[in-house]
Design an enzyme around this catalytic site. Structure first.
Site, mmCIF file in Angstrom:
data_model
loop_
_atom_site.group_PDB
_atom_site.id
_atom_site.type_symbol
_atom_site.label_atom_id
_atom_site.label_comp_id
_atom_site.label_asym_id
_atom_site.label_seq_id
_atom_site.Cartn_x
_atom_site.Cartn_y
_atom_site.Cartn_z
ATOM 1 N N ASN A 46 -9.806 3.312 -1.584
ATOM 2 C CA ASN A 46 -10.348 4.334 -0.468
ATOM 3 C C ASN A 46 -9.614 5.581 -0.407
ATOM 4 O O ASN A 46 -10.056 6.513 -0.094
ATOM 5 C CB ASN A 46 -10.464 3.367 1.147
ATOM 6 C CG ASN A 46 -11.645 2.308 0.728
ATOM 7 O OD1 ASN A 46 -12.530 2.539 0.203
ATOM 8 N ND2 ASN A 46 -11.418 1.472 1.609
ATOM 9 N N ASN B 197 -6.584 6.155 3.792
ATOM 10 C CA ASN B 197 -8.173 6.388 3.484
ATOM 11 C C ASN B 197 -8.409 7.584 3.893
ATOM 12 O O ASN B 197 -9.596 8.188 3.533
ATOM 13 C CB ASN B 197 -8.771 5.346 4.445
ATOM 14 C CG ASN B 197 -8.635 3.912 3.965
ATOM 15 O OD1 ASN B 197 -8.014 3.796 2.759
ATOM 16 N ND2 ASN B 197 -9.010 3.199 4.676
ATOM 17 N N HIS C 272 0.802 -1.094 -0.002
ATOM 18 C CA HIS C 272 0.232 -0.035 0.031
ATOM 19 C C HIS C 272 0.880 1.469 0.233
ATOM 20 O O HIS C 272 0.391 2.228 -0.438
ATOM 21 C CB HIS C 272 -0.959 -0.102 1.335
ATOM 22 C CG HIS C 272 -2.415 0.285 1.089
ATOM 23 N ND1 HIS C 272 -2.998 0.353 -0.194
ATOM 24 C CD2 HIS C 272 -3.272 0.689 1.894
ATOM 25 C CE1 HIS C 272 -4.231 0.734 -0.154
ATOM 26 N NE2 HIS C 272 -4.462 0.859 1.029
ATOM 27 N N ASP D 108 -1.172 2.569 -5.455
ATOM 28 C CA ASP D 108 -1.136 0.969 -5.520
ATOM 29 C C ASP D 108 -2.368 0.643 -6.382
ATOM 30 O O ASP D 108 -3.527 1.198 -6.215
ATOM 31 C CB ASP D 108 -0.927 0.320 -4.254
ATOM 32 C CG ASP D 108 -2.104 0.223 -3.337
ATOM 33 O OD1 ASP D 108 -2.927 -0.454 -3.233
ATOM 34 O OD2 ASP D 108 -1.959 1.638 -3.075
#
Length: 186
Positions: free
Chosen positions: A112, A66, A19, A91
Site C-alpha cells: 500500500n 500507506n 514494515h 519491505d
C-alpha cells in the site's frame, strides 16, 4: 540530486518492526556517516549528505506507510528531482527473509505504501530496493508486518545493513542496468 526514501511508520511502537526496514536502513546509513535526521520538511524527516560527490536526500515519510506518496511527491516537486533519481526502500512479504531485489517500473505487488507513491507521482518509473521479510502465513498480514523482528532476524538485518548501504551508494553512481546486474542475483 538523488532522493532515497525509506518506507516505514513513525513512532516508538514501530521501531524494529518488519514494515520499518526502510527507516532502519536509512538510520543506519545516516548514523554511520555522521548525519542525523534533524530536519522535518513536507511531513518527512530528512537528512542531507553527499555520496560520490552528489547531494543525496534521505527521507523517512512521517505520514505512515500507506500515505507515503504525498511526502515523496512534495520532495520531487520542490527539488525538481527526476524519477530516475529516486530510490524507494521497502519491505517485501513475498521474498525470502533478507533477500533483496532492485526493480524499476514494476507493480506495487499489493504494497500500500508503494501504491500510494505510484498514485501521487502518476508513474511507476522509479527504482525500488525490495528487502524480503518473508511471510508467516499463520499470522494475519497486518500483525506480521507490524510485528518486531525476532532476535535472529534482527541480527541478520544488522549483518546485511553494510551490504544494503553499498546498494544505496551504487545507486548514486551506477547505471540502473549495472546496479541490477550487480545485485539481482540469487
Amino acid at each position: 540530486m538523488k532522493l532515497i526514501v525509506g518506507l516505514g511508520n513513525p513512532g516508538r511502537e514501530y521501531v524494529n518492526t518488519r514494515h520499518n526496514i526502510g527507516f532502519q536502513l536509512l538510520d543506519y546509513i545516516a548514523g554511520k556517516n555522521g548525519y542525523c535526521f534533524s530536519r522535518e520538511k513536507f511531513n518527512g524527516s530528512c537528512a542531507e549528505l553527499m555520496i560520490n560527490g552528489e547531494k543525496v536526500l534521505l527521507v523517512k515519510p512521517l505520514s505512515y506507510m500507506n500515505l507515503s506518496g504525498s511526502v515523496v511527491a512534495k520532495y520531487v516537486s520542490f527539488y525538481k528531482i527526476s524519477f530516475d533519481n529516486i530510490l524507494i526502500i521497502q519491505d517485501d512479504l513475498d521474498m525470502n527473509f533478507g533477500r533483496i531485489k532492485i526493480v524499476y517500473d514494476s507493480s506495487c505487488g499489493g504494497h500500500n505504501g508503494i501504491r500510494d507513491i505510484e498514485r501521487c507521482l502518476g508513474t511507476k518509473k522509479y527504482t525500488r530496493l525490495k528487502i524480503g521479510i518473508a511471510h508467516d502465513k499463520s499470522m494475519d498480514t497486518k500483525d506480521y508486518v507490524l510485528g518486531s523482528f525476532n532476535k535472529d532476524e534482527q541480527q541478520e538485518i544488522e549483518k546485511i545493513d553494510h551490504y544494503l548501504e553499498n546498494v544505496v551508494h551504487d545507486f548514486c553512481c551506477m547505471s540502473l542496468e549495472n546496479l541490477m546486474s550487480k545485485y539481482n542475483r540469487k
